[in-house]
Scaffold this motif. Sequence first.
Motif, PDB file in Angstrom:
ATOM      1  N   GLY A 229      23.298  52.091 129.825  1.00 10.07           N
ATOM      2  CA  GLY A 229      24.421  51.332 129.292  1.00 10.07           C
ATOM      3  C   GLY A 229      24.093  50.632 127.990  1.00 10.07           C
ATOM      4  O   GLY A 229      22.963  50.235 127.753  1.00 10.07           O
ATOM      5  N   GLY A 230      25.079  50.531 127.148  1.00  9.02           N
ATOM      6  CA  GLY A 230      24.923  49.852 125.877  1.00  9.02           C
ATOM      7  C   GLY A 230      25.902  48.701 125.772  1.00  9.02           C
ATOM      8  O   GLY A 230      26.540  48.314 126.744  1.00  9.02           O
ATOM      9  N   ALA A 231      26.022  48.187 124.584  1.00 13.41           N
ATOM     10  CA  ALA A 231      26.938  47.080 124.335  1.00 13.41           C
ATOM     11  C   ALA A 231      28.379  47.554 124.495  1.00 13.41           C
ATOM     12  O   ALA A 231      28.703  48.708 124.222  1.00 13.41           O
ATOM     13  CB  ALA A 231      26.707  46.520 122.939  1.00 13.41           C
ATOM     14  N   ILE A 232      29.225  46.651 124.938  1.00 11.96           N
ATOM     15  CA  ILE A 232      30.637  46.939 125.122  1.00 11.96           C
ATOM     16  C   ILE A 232      31.421  45.892 124.347  1.00 11.96           C
ATOM     17  O   ILE A 232      31.147  44.702 124.437  1.00 11.96           O
ATOM     18  CB  ILE A 232      31.028  46.844 126.609  1.00 11.96           C
ATOM     19  CG1 ILE A 232      30.256  47.857 127.435  1.00 11.96           C
ATOM     20  CG2 ILE A 232      32.525  47.029 126.791  1.00 11.96           C
ATOM     21  CD1 ILE A 232      30.427  47.667 128.926  1.00 11.96           C
ATOM     22  N   SER A 233      32.404  46.341 123.584  1.00 11.43           N
ATOM     23  CA  SER A 233      33.307  45.395 122.926  1.00 11.43           C
ATOM     24  C   SER A 233      34.715  45.976 122.938  1.00 11.43           C
ATOM     25  O   SER A 233      34.898  47.180 122.781  1.00 11.43           O
ATOM     26  CB  SER A 233      32.851  45.093 121.500  1.00 11.43           C
ATOM     27  OG  SER A 233      32.934  46.243 120.709  1.00 11.43           O
ATOM     28  N   TYR A 234      35.682  45.106 123.156  1.00 10.73           N
ATOM     29  CA  TYR A 234      37.084  45.506 123.182  1.00 10.73           C
ATOM     30  C   TYR A 234      37.946  44.255 123.081  1.00 10.73           C
ATOM     31  O   TYR A 234      37.479  43.139 123.274  1.00 10.73           O
ATOM     32  CB  TYR A 234      37.414  46.300 124.460  1.00 10.73           C
ATOM     33  CG  TYR A 234      37.044  45.601 125.744  1.00 10.73           C
ATOM     34  CD1 TYR A 234      37.988  44.883 126.459  1.00 10.73           C
ATOM     35  CD2 TYR A 234      35.745  45.652 126.244  1.00 10.73           C
ATOM     36  CE1 TYR A 234      37.651  44.239 127.635  1.00 10.73           C
ATOM     37  CE2 TYR A 234      35.403  45.018 127.419  1.00 10.73           C
ATOM     38  CZ  TYR A 234      36.363  44.314 128.113  1.00 10.73           C
ATOM     39  OH  TYR A 234      36.025  43.680 129.272  1.00 10.73           O
TER      40      TYR A 234
END
Length: 98
Positions: free
Chosen positions: A75-80
């Motif tokens: 998993g990596g960074a998540i942005s929304y």
Amino acid sequence: MTFEYRTTYVPVRYQTEREGMLFKRDLPMTTPDITSIDEYQEQMNELGRNGWGLVGVAHVLRGVYSIPQANHAGGGAISYSLTDGFTLFWQRAKPSTN
């Protein structure tokens, strides 16, 4: 005829969901929790009984950014962006001052 105006804010709450067998992690917030919809409806009905009419709605966004902890596998960074709530715009006629 003259009018008076007011605004109210309705927050949107989201359900927290978790996934994983060994390494549990919170999933991104995507499912609104609508359990308090009756409470908001009653507030809106009260404003209507007091002569207020809804004339507009604007959604309020917030940014969500998450970096998984180092001990989580993959998993990596998540942005929304996410709807944080709604601003409701109301008006009603002012009584005459004659």
